[in-house]
Design a protein around this motif. Structure first.
Motif, PDB file in Angstrom:
ATOM      1  N   TYR A  29       0.803  -1.238  -0.017  1.00 33.90           N
ATOM      2  CA  TYR A  29      -0.116   0.162   0.172  1.00 33.90           C
ATOM      3  C   TYR A  29       0.944   1.329  -0.118  1.00 33.90           C
ATOM      4  O   TYR A  29       0.483   2.261  -0.712  1.00 33.90           O
ATOM      5  CB  TYR A  29      -1.039  -0.085   1.189  1.00 33.90           C
ATOM      6  N   ALA A  30       1.962   1.104   0.731  1.00 32.52           N
ATOM      7  CA  ALA A  30       2.954   2.466   0.758  1.00 32.52           C
ATOM      8  C   ALA A  30       3.545   2.703  -0.618  1.00 32.52           C
ATOM      9  O   ALA A  30       3.568   3.950  -0.975  1.00 32.52           O
ATOM     10  CB  ALA A  30       4.076   2.202   1.638  1.00 32.52           C
ATOM     11  N   LEU A  31       3.695   1.540  -1.270  1.00 32.46           N
ATOM     12  CA  LEU A  31       4.159   1.815  -2.757  1.00 32.46           C
ATOM     13  C   LEU A  31       3.106   2.272  -3.570  1.00 32.46           C
ATOM     14  O   LEU A  31       3.512   3.242  -4.343  1.00 32.46           O
ATOM     15  CB  LEU A  31       4.656   0.535  -3.576  1.00 32.46           C
ATOM     16  N   LEU A  32       1.855   2.063  -3.334  1.00 32.50           N
ATOM     17  CA  LEU A  32       0.892   2.614  -4.175  1.00 32.50           C
ATOM     18  C   LEU A  32       0.782   4.023  -4.050  1.00 32.50           C
ATOM     19  O   LEU A  32       0.285   4.691  -4.507  1.00 32.50           O
ATOM     20  CB  LEU A  32      -0.380   1.792  -3.885  1.00 32.50           C
ATOM     21  N   LEU A  33       0.584   4.369  -2.439  1.00 30.11           N
ATOM     22  CA  LEU A  33       0.485   5.593  -1.938  1.00 30.11           C
ATOM     23  C   LEU A  33       1.614   6.693  -2.395  1.00 30.11           C
ATOM     24  O   LEU A  33       1.215   7.779  -2.732  1.00 30.11           O
ATOM     25  CB  LEU A  33       0.470   5.513  -0.365  1.00 30.11           C
ATOM     26  N   ALA A  34       2.869   6.087  -2.673  1.00 31.60           N
ATOM     27  CA  ALA A  34       3.898   7.017  -3.269  1.00 31.60           C
ATOM     28  C   ALA A  34       3.618   7.409  -4.501  1.00 31.60           C
ATOM     29  O   ALA A  34       3.860   8.478  -5.068  1.00 31.60           O
ATOM     30  CB  ALA A  34       5.265   6.126  -3.035  1.00 31.60           C
ATOM     31  N   VAL A  35       2.707   6.536  -5.335  1.00 31.99           N
ATOM     32  CA  VAL A  35       2.435   6.911  -6.616  1.00 31.99           C
ATOM     33  C   VAL A  35       1.161   7.710  -6.696  1.00 31.99           C
ATOM     34  O   VAL A  35       0.949   8.898  -7.670  1.00 31.99           O
ATOM     35  CB  VAL A  35       2.254   5.563  -7.453  1.00 31.99           C
ATOM     36  N   MET A  36       0.340   7.642  -5.767  1.00 33.44           N
ATOM     37  CA  MET A  36      -1.024   8.258  -5.693  1.00 33.44           C
ATOM     38  C   MET A  36      -0.899   9.743  -5.018  1.00 33.44           C
ATOM     39  O   MET A  36      -1.831  10.483  -5.509  1.00 33.44           O
ATOM     40  CB  MET A  36      -2.057   7.470  -4.978  1.00 33.44           C
ATOM     41  N   MET A  37      -0.152   9.793  -4.216  1.00 33.76           N
ATOM     42  CA  MET A  37      -0.192  11.166  -3.298  1.00 33.76           C
ATOM     43  C   MET A  37       0.097  12.561  -4.111  1.00 33.76           C
ATOM     44  O   MET A  37      -0.480  13.263  -4.037  1.00 33.76           O
ATOM     45  CB  MET A  37       0.846  11.122  -2.211  1.00 33.76           C
ATOM     46  N   PRO A  38       1.163  12.152  -5.099  1.00 34.08           N
ATOM     47  CA  PRO A  38       1.383  13.694  -6.027  1.00 34.08           C
ATOM     48  C   PRO A  38       0.202  13.847  -6.735  1.00 34.08           C
ATOM     49  O   PRO A  38      -0.109  14.920  -6.791  1.00 34.08           O
ATOM     50  CB  PRO A  38       2.568  13.150  -6.836  1.00 34.08           C
ATOM     51  N   ALA A  39      -0.643  13.147  -7.231  1.00 38.84           N
ATOM     52  CA  ALA A  39      -1.864  13.064  -7.767  1.00 38.84           C
ATOM     53  C   ALA A  39      -2.970  13.830  -6.847  1.00 38.84           C
ATOM     54  O   ALA A  39      -3.553  14.687  -7.175  1.00 38.84           O
ATOM     55  CB  ALA A  39      -2.402  11.940  -8.532  1.00 38.84           C
ATOM     56  N   ALA A  40      -3.130  13.211  -5.946  1.00 43.33           N
ATOM     57  CA  ALA A  40      -3.905  13.730  -4.819  1.00 43.33           C
ATOM     58  C   ALA A  40      -3.457  15.151  -4.503  1.00 43.33           C
ATOM     59  O   ALA A  40      -4.471  16.131  -4.333  1.00 43.33           O
ATOM     60  CB  ALA A  40      -3.878  12.823  -3.440  1.00 43.33           C
ATOM     61  N   TYR A  41      -2.292  15.634  -4.137  1.00 41.35           N
ATOM     62  CA  TYR A  41      -1.862  16.838  -3.737  1.00 41.35           C
ATOM     63  C   TYR A  41      -2.174  17.877  -4.971  1.00 41.35           C
ATOM     64  O   TYR A  41      -2.609  19.013  -4.887  1.00 41.35           O
ATOM     65  CB  TYR A  41      -0.516  16.816  -3.614  1.00 41.35           C
ATOM     66  N   GLY A  42      -2.105  17.217  -6.138  1.00 38.13           N
ATOM     67  CA  GLY A  42      -2.269  18.181  -7.308  1.00 38.13           C
ATOM     68  C   GLY A  42      -3.774  18.607  -7.531  1.00 38.13           C
ATOM     69  O   GLY A  42      -4.213  19.652  -7.759  1.00 38.13           O
TER      70      GLY A  42
END
Length: 135
Positions: A121-134
């Motif tokens: 999940y942390a690996l997926l989160l590392a990919v998803m968080m920049p998009a979420a912040y954007g």
């Protein structure tokens, strides 16, 4: 994609030393400084994406504090599954405290299984968080 720009955009602003030094001083304020810096970095990211000729914003304490707080809420929202996946480990270690080999093996199995899921999940989160912040 311009990879050099990802390292050199800071120097595009003639006042970069003053702006970076000011945000560095702000980060010394406990908790609030982190939120302001997070909001400032999100503003920097937006400006770089929009190809602003001056990507480093001036420090706007209130606005960037609000933006940083929103980013913190988003990060905490995405971190809820990590907390849920860690619950079996926490409960298992607090309930199984007799020190027997069986309880040690159960705790180990829980840690490996739940820890592996947290890692994925942390690996997926590392990919998803920049998009979420954007957003």
């Amino acid at each position: 994609m311009d990879f050099v720009k990802s390292f050199s955009y800071v120097f595009d602003d003639p006042d970069w030393v003053k702006k970076v030094a000011l945000i560095a001083v702000v980060t010394l304020i406990p908790i609030v400084g982190f939120l302001v810096a997070m909001g400032w970095m999100l503003e920097v990211t937006r400006r770089v994406i929009n190809r602003d000729p001056r990507p480093l914003p001036d420090l706007n304490f209130g606005a960037q504090l609000g933006l940083g707080f929103k980013a913190l809420v988003v990060a905490l929202g995405y971190a809820v599954p990590v907390l849920i996946l860690e619950l079996p480990i926490i409960i298992g270690t607090s309930v199984l405290t007799d020190g027997s080999e069986m309880s040690t093996n159960i705790i180990l199995a829980l840690s490996v299984c739940c820890g592996g899921l947290v890692f994925i999940y942390a690996l997926l989160l590392a990919v998803m968080m920049p998009a979420a912040y954007g957003n």
